[in-house]
Scaffold this active site. Structure first.
Site, PDB file in Angstrom:
ATOM      1  N   LYS A 112       0.723  -1.030  -0.010  1.00  0.00           N
ATOM      2  CA  LYS A 112       0.018   0.059  -0.027  1.00  0.00           C
ATOM      3  C   LYS A 112       0.963   1.129   0.108  1.00  0.00           C
ATOM      4  O   LYS A 112       0.303   2.175  -0.642  1.00  0.00           O
ATOM      5  CB  LYS A 112      -0.845   0.018   1.334  1.00  0.00           C
ATOM      6  CG  LYS A 112      -1.953  -1.286   1.139  1.00  0.00           C
ATOM      7  CD  LYS A 112      -3.033  -0.949   2.152  1.00  0.00           C
ATOM      8  CE  LYS A 112      -4.116  -0.033   1.861  1.00  0.00           C
ATOM      9  NZ  LYS A 112      -4.750  -0.049   0.585  1.00  0.00           N
ATOM     10  N   GLY A 113       2.052   1.238   0.878  1.00  0.00           N
ATOM     11  CA  GLY A 113       2.711   2.305   0.717  1.00  0.00           C
ATOM     12  C   GLY A 113       3.482   2.906  -0.607  1.00  0.00           C
ATOM     13  O   GLY A 113       3.496   3.871  -1.209  1.00  0.00           O
TER      14      GLY A 113
ATOM     15  N   GLU B 290       0.216  -1.135   7.059  1.00  0.00           N
ATOM     16  CA  GLU B 290       0.750  -2.336   6.827  1.00  0.00           C
ATOM     17  C   GLU B 290       2.116  -2.337   7.298  1.00  0.00           C
ATOM     18  O   GLU B 290       3.177  -3.300   7.186  1.00  0.00           O
ATOM     19  CB  GLU B 290       0.854  -2.446   5.198  1.00  0.00           C
ATOM     20  CG  GLU B 290      -0.343  -3.038   4.583  1.00  0.00           C
ATOM     21  CD  GLU B 290      -0.184  -3.234   3.196  1.00  0.00           C
ATOM     22  OE1 GLU B 290      -1.211  -4.120   2.615  1.00  0.00           O
ATOM     23  OE2 GLU B 290       0.528  -2.893   2.415  1.00  0.00           O
TER      24      GLU B 290
ATOM     25  N   THR C 214     -14.245   6.292   0.991  1.00  0.00           N
ATOM     26  CA  THR C 214     -14.552   5.934  -0.433  1.00  0.00           C
ATOM     27  C   THR C 214     -15.560   4.989  -0.500  1.00  0.00           C
ATOM     28  O   THR C 214     -15.799   4.105   0.396  1.00  0.00           O
ATOM     29  CB  THR C 214     -13.166   5.487  -0.934  1.00  0.00           C
ATOM     30  OG1 THR C 214     -12.583   4.286  -0.162  1.00  0.00           O
ATOM     31  CG2 THR C 214     -11.967   6.460  -0.919  1.00  0.00           C
ATOM     32  N   LEU C 215     -16.430   4.940  -1.616  1.00  0.00           N
ATOM     33  CA  LEU C 215     -17.447   4.203  -1.629  1.00  0.00           C
ATOM     34  C   LEU C 215     -17.814   3.282  -2.699  1.00  0.00           C
ATOM     35  O   LEU C 215     -18.644   2.967  -3.304  1.00  0.00           O
ATOM     36  CB  LEU C 215     -18.930   5.113  -1.589  1.00  0.00           C
ATOM     37  CG  LEU C 215     -19.207   6.080  -0.473  1.00  0.00           C
ATOM     38  CD1 LEU C 215     -20.177   7.013  -0.572  1.00  0.00           C
ATOM     39  CD2 LEU C 215     -19.109   5.303   0.808  1.00  0.00           C
ATOM     40  N   GLY C 216     -16.487   3.118  -3.407  1.00  0.00           N
ATOM     41  CA  GLY C 216     -16.561   2.248  -4.609  1.00  0.00           C
ATOM     42  C   GLY C 216     -17.175   2.929  -5.860  1.00  0.00           C
ATOM     43  O   GLY C 216     -16.835   4.043  -6.100  1.00  0.00           O
TER      44      GLY C 216
ATOM     45  N   GLY D 173     -18.544   6.676  -5.705  1.00  0.00           N
ATOM     46  CA  GLY D 173     -17.758   7.725  -5.469  1.00  0.00           C
ATOM     47  C   GLY D 173     -17.302   8.054  -3.956  1.00  0.00           C
ATOM     48  O   GLY D 173     -16.690   7.052  -3.411  1.00  0.00           O
TER      49      GLY D 173
ATOM     50  N   GLY E 252      -7.973   1.770  -4.401  1.00  0.00           N
ATOM     51  CA  GLY E 252      -7.985   2.631  -3.150  1.00  0.00           C
ATOM     52  C   GLY E 252      -6.511   3.403  -2.934  1.00  0.00           C
ATOM     53  O   GLY E 252      -6.616   4.583  -2.627  1.00  0.00           O
ATOM     54  N   ASP E 253      -5.519   2.655  -3.158  1.00  0.00           N
ATOM     55  CA  ASP E 253      -4.412   3.375  -3.241  1.00  0.00           C
ATOM     56  C   ASP E 253      -4.003   4.341  -4.172  1.00  0.00           C
ATOM     57  O   ASP E 253      -3.464   5.363  -3.854  1.00  0.00           O
ATOM     58  CB  ASP E 253      -3.191   2.097  -3.394  1.00  0.00           C
ATOM     59  CG  ASP E 253      -3.201   1.219  -2.250  1.00  0.00           C
ATOM     60  OD1 ASP E 253      -3.492   1.477  -0.983  1.00  0.00           O
ATOM     61  OD2 ASP E 253      -2.556   0.160  -2.346  1.00  0.00           O
TER      62      ASP E 253
END
Length: 299
Positions: free
Chosen positions: A38-39, A137, A217-219, A222, A248-249
């Site tokens: 994720k980073g 993470e 965030t809601l996929g 939006g 998401g990242d």
């Protein structure tokens, strides 16, 4: 300047017609490896969005280390804050179903050796007004150290509340800006099964308590956020997802880059949402992150 303090992984990706149920074996139809974590994903997204980025974290002394850093290096990310430690580089085992949804197991490896001292070193290179981007993470103590050092130095901290570790609600209170998906936000708010009305009420309540900027965030629906007492919304693109890994990242990295570039809050949300949508159109976390020009064209 943006510094991303977080994980660096190699992703091992298998594709299937559908995701297996617990205890079930399904046949795979493809396999690939891709740089991830994720980073690292968020750092590459911020860099592809056009900003100068430092990546801080750890890789192992194994065959995966160079490959895990290759795309970051190619993009011109500053890697001087990455340490090489004994043992394996972090890995993520990813299953992607035919509808683009995924299941992921993360093995920390070198990410587990990131320390509060590493956080102090990273923040020591930053100036007041810079942006620090974090996830969960790497060890919670390192994240807490980074958040505390950032606040003391006047650095703006953005915490992506993923993955959902037990310390997530506590650490979430230490950041200037928190980004969470629906499930993560419910944990932060201490309330499960929210509908849209309950989510907006919880945003207002938490914002009144902490003064933080909160983004959910809601996929496909939006993103909703609250900042300075005002609710904002933004939409991504209507797409047929190929692979949602890294979306998401991508949102997080593009959002941080947009703030660093001086965009207003709502424009930053919109740009990040569009970038996240585009990331769903290709397989893999880092290979799918769009370039700034692609995002601008779709906006």
């Amino acid at each position: 300047m943006i510094t991303v303090f977080g994980s660096i992984n190699m992703d091992l990706i298998a594709t299937t017609e559908r995701l297996p149920k617990p205890g079930e074996t399904v046949a795979g139809n493809g396999f690939a490896t891709a740089a991830g974590g994720k980073g690292a994903n968020q750092a590459l997204a911020a860099r592809r969005a056009g900003r100068y980025v430092h990546m801080a974290g750890a890789v192992g002394k194994d065959a995966f280390a160079a490959e895990a850093l290759a795309l970051l290096d190619d993009a011109g990310t500053d890697l001087s804050l990455i340490k090489h430690v004994d043992g394996p580089t972090g890995t993520a085992l990813i299953l992607v179903g035919g509808d683009g949804e995924n299941m992921i197991a993360v093995v920390p490896g070198a990410n587990g050796q990131v320390t509060p001292a590493d956080a102090e070193t990273a923040i020591g290179r930053m100036d007041e007004g810079d942006i620090l981007m974090l996830q969960l993470e790497v060890p919670a103590a390192a994240v807490e150290g980074a958040l505390s050092a950032a606040r003391a130095k006047g650095v703006t901290s953005i915490l992506n509340l993923a993955p959902l570790i037990p310390d997530a609600p506590r650490l979430g209170r230490l950041a200037d800006i928190v980004i969470a998906n629906e499930t993560e936000f419910e944990r932060l708010a201490g309330q499960e099964g929210m509908d849209a009305q309950a989510r907006e009420a919880a945003l207002a309540r938490l914002h009144a308590e902490t003064g933080q900027t909160l983004i959910v965030t809601l996929g496909a629906d939006g993103v909703i956020a609250i900042r300075d007492g005002a609710i904002s919304r933004a939409q991504g693109l209507k797409i047929e997802p190929v692979d949602t890994v890294g979306a998401g990242d991508t949102f997080c990295g593009y959002f941080a880059a947009s703030l660093d570039d001086g965009l207003d809050f709502v424009s930053a949300l919109r740009r990040a949402a569009v970038a996240g949508s585009l990331a769903c159109l290709k397989a893999g976390a880092q290979p799918s992150i769009p370039l700034s020009e692609e995002v601008a064209d779709r906006i």
